[in-house]
Design a protein around this motif. Structure first.
Motif, PDB file in Angstrom:
ATOM      1  N   ALA A 157      -2.884 -19.775  11.684  1.00 52.27           N
ATOM      2  CA  ALA A 157      -3.886 -18.718  11.517  1.00 52.27           C
ATOM      3  C   ALA A 157      -4.422 -18.266  12.876  1.00 52.27           C
ATOM      4  O   ALA A 157      -4.616 -17.064  13.121  1.00 52.27           O
ATOM      5  N   LEU A 158      -4.659 -19.241  13.781  1.00 50.88           N
ATOM      6  CA  LEU A 158      -5.133 -18.876  15.120  1.00 50.88           C
ATOM      7  C   LEU A 158      -4.075 -18.076  15.873  1.00 50.88           C
ATOM      8  O   LEU A 158      -4.404 -17.125  16.592  1.00 50.88           O
ATOM      9  N   ASP A 159      -2.810 -18.457  15.718  1.00 45.58           N
ATOM     10  CA  ASP A 159      -1.742 -17.729  16.411  1.00 45.58           C
ATOM     11  C   ASP A 159      -1.692 -16.265  16.010  1.00 45.58           C
ATOM     12  O   ASP A 159      -1.325 -15.400  16.818  1.00 45.58           O
ATOM     13  N   LEU A 160      -2.071 -15.953  14.770  1.00 37.53           N
ATOM     14  CA  LEU A 160      -2.056 -14.558  14.315  1.00 37.53           C
ATOM     15  C   LEU A 160      -3.169 -13.738  14.954  1.00 37.53           C
ATOM     16  O   LEU A 160      -3.085 -12.507  15.022  1.00 37.53           O
ATOM     17  N   LEU A 161      -4.236 -14.428  15.438  1.00 43.17           N
ATOM     18  CA  LEU A 161      -5.407 -13.717  15.951  1.00 43.17           C
ATOM     19  C   LEU A 161      -5.541 -13.786  17.466  1.00 43.17           C
ATOM     20  O   LEU A 161      -6.207 -12.938  18.055  1.00 43.17           O
ATOM     21  N   VAL A 162      -4.904 -14.774  18.094  1.00 44.04           N
ATOM     22  CA  VAL A 162      -5.224 -15.037  19.491  1.00 44.04           C
ATOM     23  C   VAL A 162      -4.809 -13.887  20.420  1.00 44.04           C
ATOM     24  O   VAL A 162      -5.498 -13.586  21.393  1.00 44.04           O
ATOM     25  N   TRP A 163      -3.687 -13.205  20.141  1.00 45.11           N
ATOM     26  CA  TRP A 163      -3.262 -12.089  20.983  1.00 45.11           C
ATOM     27  C   TRP A 163      -3.639 -10.738  20.383  1.00 45.11           C
ATOM     28  O   TRP A 163      -3.234  -9.690  20.891  1.00 45.11           O
ATOM     29  N   GLY A 164      -4.418 -10.745  19.321  1.00 46.57           N
ATOM     30  CA  GLY A 164      -4.925  -9.522  18.739  1.00 46.57           C
ATOM     31  C   GLY A 164      -3.996  -8.932  17.684  1.00 46.57           C
ATOM     32  O   GLY A 164      -2.783  -9.177  17.735  1.00 46.57           O
ATOM     33  N   PRO A 165      -4.584  -8.201  16.728  1.00 48.20           N
ATOM     34  CA  PRO A 165      -6.019  -7.963  16.600  1.00 48.20           C
ATOM     35  C   PRO A 165      -6.773  -9.243  16.268  1.00 48.20           C
ATOM     36  O   PRO A 165      -6.229 -10.111  15.592  1.00 48.20           O
ATOM     37  N   PRO A 166      -8.026  -9.363  16.730  1.00 45.82           N
ATOM     38  CA  PRO A 166      -8.728 -10.648  16.651  1.00 45.82           C
ATOM     39  C   PRO A 166      -9.439 -10.905  15.327  1.00 45.82           C
ATOM     40  O   PRO A 166     -10.049 -11.970  15.180  1.00 45.82           O
ATOM     41  N   SER A 167      -9.393  -9.970  14.384  1.00 50.31           N
ATOM     42  CA  SER A 167     -10.146 -10.123  13.142  1.00 50.31           C
ATOM     43  C   SER A 167      -9.206 -10.186  11.955  1.00 50.31           C
ATOM     44  O   SER A 167      -8.050  -9.739  12.018  1.00 50.31           O
ATOM     45  N   GLY A 168      -9.698 -10.744  10.861  1.00 51.89           N
ATOM     46  CA  GLY A 168      -8.915 -10.849   9.643  1.00 51.89           C
ATOM     47  C   GLY A 168      -9.815 -10.822   8.430  1.00 51.89           C
ATOM     48  O   GLY A 168     -11.051 -10.897   8.541  1.00 51.89           O
ATOM     49  N   ARG A 169      -9.211 -10.744   7.242  1.00 52.68           N
ATOM     50  CA  ARG A 169      -9.972 -10.698   5.994  1.00 52.68           C
ATOM     51  C   ARG A 169      -9.885 -12.048   5.289  1.00 52.68           C
ATOM     52  O   ARG A 169      -8.806 -12.628   5.149  1.00 52.68           O
ATOM     53  N   VAL A 170     -11.052 -12.531   4.855  1.00 56.19           N
ATOM     54  CA  VAL A 170     -11.163 -13.807   4.145  1.00 56.19           C
ATOM     55  C   VAL A 170     -12.216 -13.645   3.051  1.00 56.19           C
ATOM     56  O   VAL A 170     -13.313 -13.133   3.306  1.00 56.19           O
ATOM     57  N   ASP A 171     -11.883 -14.032   1.851  1.00 56.78           N
ATOM     58  CA  ASP A 171     -12.847 -13.938   0.762  1.00 56.78           C
ATOM     59  C   ASP A 171     -14.029 -14.871   1.021  1.00 56.78           C
ATOM     60  O   ASP A 171     -13.857 -16.033   1.452  1.00 56.78           O
ATOM     61  N   ASN A 172     -15.230 -14.356   0.742  1.00 53.88           N
ATOM     62  CA  ASN A 172     -16.454 -15.156   0.847  1.00 53.88           C
ATOM     63  C   ASN A 172     -16.544 -15.823   2.218  1.00 53.88           C
ATOM     64  O   ASN A 172     -16.787 -17.031   2.339  1.00 53.88           O
ATOM     65  N   ALA A 173     -16.370 -15.022   3.282  1.00 50.91           N
ATOM     66  CA  ALA A 173     -16.334 -15.563   4.633  1.00 50.91           C
ATOM     67  C   ALA A 173     -17.660 -16.154   5.069  1.00 50.91           C
ATOM     68  O   ALA A 173     -17.700 -17.036   5.937  1.00 50.91           O
ATOM     69  N   GLU A 174     -18.776 -15.717   4.478  1.00 50.65           N
ATOM     70  CA  GLU A 174     -20.086 -16.165   4.937  1.00 50.65           C
ATOM     71  C   GLU A 174     -20.595 -17.405   4.203  1.00 50.65           C
ATOM     72  O   GLU A 174     -21.749 -17.803   4.372  1.00 50.65           O
ATOM     73  N   ARG A 175     -19.736 -18.006   3.417  1.00 56.96           N
ATOM     74  CA  ARG A 175     -20.174 -19.214   2.707  1.00 56.96           C
ATOM     75  C   ARG A 175     -20.432 -20.334   3.709  1.00 56.96           C
ATOM     76  O   ARG A 175     -19.807 -20.422   4.760  1.00 56.96           O
ATOM     77  N   ALA A 176     -21.357 -21.218   3.342  1.00 55.71           N
ATOM     78  CA  ALA A 176     -21.709 -22.341   4.207  1.00 55.71           C
ATOM     79  C   ALA A 176     -20.638 -23.418   4.109  1.00 55.71           C
ATOM     80  O   ALA A 176     -20.282 -23.858   3.012  1.00 55.71           O
TER      81      ALA A 176
END
Length: 774
Positions: A172-191
């Motif tokens: 997952a980090l490899d998909l973001l490290v060289w950009g684009p740096p953001s992604g979609r995740v359901d309920n991302a703000e959950r504790a």
């Protein structure tokens, strides 16, 4: 290497405006030369100059001129936390040296794109914004978050943490490290916390490696991405990729280019001579129709892309334009006749100069625009502001190679992309390819290598280039070889006058090492329509042929001449008159004449429901040789130079960068800026004249001019009386900048602007009493 500045230098760079104000005259001149848009118009003072330098449009133009390495250094300053020093820039741009970084920093400073002390480099906000919300493909900074700060500060701890990552987390980090740096995740703000994390994404969120930015969005913090990358880019942009070159003998290159140059000049002549006799119509939406382009290509014996390039080059050089009549047609301009009177080398140099500077993209002819509409030659939709810059970049890339060296198109595109990575990135691959092809067709290059004449043109101008090219051009021939099969062979390039006259009497059948012309009834009739008599044609052929005039050709000329003009076509809507009743009977009985809707008014006169031009064309298709007749009954002569437009200006570039300013303008602008800055920062108080208690005297014209010249030479202000256009007299304090052509250019303290004063309206002048009390 300097690691710091004295306190006064640091105070001078407390803002970009103060940094600009601290520049000496030479540095200020370099800034105005590098960014010519800052001079239109000249700012009132240095603060206004600094404000204009950070406007988004001006910043975008300036960044477009930077190479990939300088942009990389600027982007590093954008993404790194302050204070940014060259050493910290070097840390994220490995493979370079501090001298490389300092070189880029110096360029950015000289162009007012960076300011601040050496150990605290800063970019104006508009420069930062120009790199977008994800500079270098990095997300926003979260350095203020303790978890992120701790991981970045302790690289060993970060490595240890990543070694414990569950399966899928590193992917997952490899998909973001060289950009684009953001992604979609359901309920991302959950504790989540490390103990309760059940998925790879939850584990990354729990350890601060991902940060939620919304209900369904996460982002990789900038600091984490930089730590994982180890560098700002995958590959160092320090230097352009190596050139892929081929080597030819310089003499072979120059001879090949000269042949191409001569051929292109003749193509322009042939097109304009043809359009001078038979101008093609202008489409309602502007431009040349597809059928007309196809017909022109066939007449020139070239493909449609080359025909489009020939027409576009003639157009941008002011040799061709719409005639402005109704219906509108394309025709040669009076400038064409002046161009035709020059030598072939001078003609070539003017064509290449126009091609290099134009914003029109001839390669787009026949392509489709964003709305799937075909792009017409000479149409209104072919301009792109970035075109001349990219075209010049291609030629300059070739100019950097040794004489005789050629470079592959792919290599040129890669190196131009390094030199100007921001400029027209989507258009660049196509435009580079078109430029390489067009340069070969125009004779700018030979076998892919830049010719010596083109090198001289870049550095010394068209006249010097023409002098270099002239000895290499083939010697035009003054004769042809007439054949018994009604053809004429030109064993080489012909003199312009011979080529034009022969093209009037015969059609080009084939080109190559030798050009073959074919005489036909239609081509001979064309010469007779242009006012040539049969005796003129015979005399021309006898004088210009190295072989005897074949009997079949002499018979053809006499036969066409005997029938030419027996039938006359004039305006009724159109009429035909002929003294030979049998000929008119034959026309009326021919079914092919039905579409002309002819009817007989008198034994020797027919009238038609079509225009005279349509009637002429219809009768000629039926095999007759009618002549056009004027409303006075005389034969209309169709000369090759019959159609000319009124005087026309060559089309101005659309959206192109302003040209580099002249040295005189830069010097005057620097003086005006200094004067404006003095006026802005000086303490306010009344200015008192030297005589008559502060009342400006009238001075004779000679004395006024002498005072103006002295003030200009001494760079000191002057007090003048000035009569405006309404007759009112006002007194002004000025800083003279330039005196020429009966006008004075000066900074006007009253309006705070650089303006021009006609000298004849200055009623008097006097020096300023600088010792007067405030």
């Amino acid at each position: 290497m300097t690691t710091g500045e004295p306190p006064e230098a640091r105070r001078a760079q407390a803002s970009l405006a103060e940094s600009v104000r601290s520049l000496d005259d030479a540095a200020l001149a370099r800034l105005l030369t590098a960014r010519p848009d800052l001079l239109h118009p000249v700012p009132s003072d240095l603060a206004a100059l600094a404000a204009r330098a950070v406007t988004p449009s001006s910043v975008s133009r300036a960044l477009d001129r930077l190479d990939a390495w300088t942009l990389a250094v600027a982007e590093a300053v954008v993404v790194l936390p302050p204070p940014v020093a060259p050493a910290s820039v070097l840390a994220v741009l490995p493979g370079a040296s501090l001298d490389d970084v300092d070189r880029a920093v110096t360029t950015l400073r000289e162009q007012a794109l960076l300011w601040g002390p050496h150990e605290d480099l800063r970019l104006p906000r508009s420069v930062v914004d120009a790199f977008g919300s994800t500079p270098a493909g990095l997300g926003p900074s979260f350095a203020a978050r303790p978890a992120v700060a701790t991981l970045v500060a302790d690289r060993e701890r970060l490595s240890a943490l990543l070694s414990q990552a569950p399966e899928g987390a590193l992917q997952a980090l490899d998909l973001l490290v060289w950009g684009p740096p953001s992604g979609r995740v359901d309920n991302a703000e959950r504790a989540v916390d490390p103990a309760s994390a059940r998925t790879p994404i939850e584990w990354l969120l729990a350890h601060g490696l991902l940060v939620p930015t919304g209900p369904d969005a996460v982002v990789l913090p900038r600091e984490i991405a930089l730590a994982l990358r180890g560098a700002l880019y995958r590959e160092s942009p320090l230097a352009p990729p190596p050139a892929a070159t081929l080597t030819h003998r310089p003499a072979d290159v120059d001879r090949t280019a000269a042949g191409q140059a001569f051929a292109f000049v003749r193509l322009v002549e042939a097109l304009l001579e043809a359009w001078g006799m038979d101008p093609p119509p202008v489409l309602r939406a502007g431009g040349l129709g597809v059928r007309e382009l196809r017909r022109t290509a066939a007449a020139l014996d070239v493909d449609e892309r080359t025909a489009g390039l020939v027409a576009e080059t003639a157009y941008v050089c002011g040799l061709l334009a719409p005639d402005g009549e109704s219906p509108e047609r394309f025709a040669p301009t009076p400038e064409y006749d002046r161009w035709l009177a020059t030598d072939s080398a001078d003609r070539w140099a003017s064509l290449v100069a126009g091609w290099l500077a134009t914003t029109r993209v001839a390669g787009w002819v026949g392509e489709r625009d964003e709305r799937d509409r075909p792009l017409a030659a000479l149409g209104p939709d072919l301009d792109r502001g970035a075109a001349p810059g990219l075209r010049m970049a291609v030629v300059e890339e070739l100019a950097q190679l040794p004489p005789g060296a050629a470079e592959t198109t792919a290599s040129i595109e890669a190196r131009v992309a390094w030199r100007r990575p921001r400029r027209a990135a989507r258009l660049r691959p196509a435009l580079v390819g078109w430029t390489v092809d067009e340069a070969e067709r125009l004779g700018v290059t030979g076998r892919g290598a830049l010719s010596e004449a083109a090198r001289v043109l870049l550095h010394e101008g068209p006249e010097a280039a023409a002098d270099v090219l002239e000895p290499l051009l083939p010697e035009p021939l003054d004769h042809v070889l007439l054949q018994a099969d009604l053809t004429a062979v030109a064993p080489g390039p012909l003199e312009s006058s011979l080529a034009a006259e022969l093209a009037l009497m015969a059609d080009v059948e084939s080109t190559g090492g030798a050009t073959v012309y074919r005489f036909t009834p239609a081509s001979v009739r064309r010469a007779l329509d242009a006012g040539r008599a049969a005796s003129d044609v015979h005399a021309f052929l006898s004088a210009r042929s190295r072989t005897p005039v074949p009997q079949p050709l002499a018979y053809l000329v006499d036969d066409v001449a005997r029938r030419h003009g027996i039938m006359r076509v004039g305006t009724a809507r159109a009429y035909v008159r002929c003294d030979d009743l049998a000929v008119l009977d034959e026309v009326m009985a021919d079914r092919r004449a039905d579409r002309l809707r002819l009817r007989r008014l008198a034994p020797t006169v027919l009238v038609a429901a079509v225009t005279p031009d349509e009637l002429l064309a219809g009768l000629r298709e039926m095999g007759y040789a009618p002549a056009a007749e004027s409303d006075t009954g005389t034969v209309v002569v169709r000369r090759p130079d019959q159609h000319r437009t009124p005087p026309r200006r060559r089309p101005a570039p659309v959206g192109a960068e302003p040209p580099p300013p002249s040295e005189v303008l830069v010097v005057a602008a620097v003086r005006a800026l200094r004067a404006g800055d003095r006026a802005t920062t000086a303490p306010r108080g009344p200015v008192v004249g030297p005589a008559l208690g502060g009342v400006l005297p009238r001075t004779p014209a000679a004395q006024t001019l002498a005072l103006l010249r002295d003030a200009l030479a001494d760079e000191r202000p002057l007090w003048i009386g000035y009569v405006d256009s309404d007759g009112g007299v006002s007194e002004r304090v000025i800083d003279p900048v330039r005196l020429s052509g009966g006008s004075l250019t000066a900074f006007d303290h009253r309006t705070g602007e650089l303006r021009t004063f006609p000298v004849h309206r200055i009623t008097g002048a006097a020096t300023i009493d600088e010792d007067a009390p405030p």
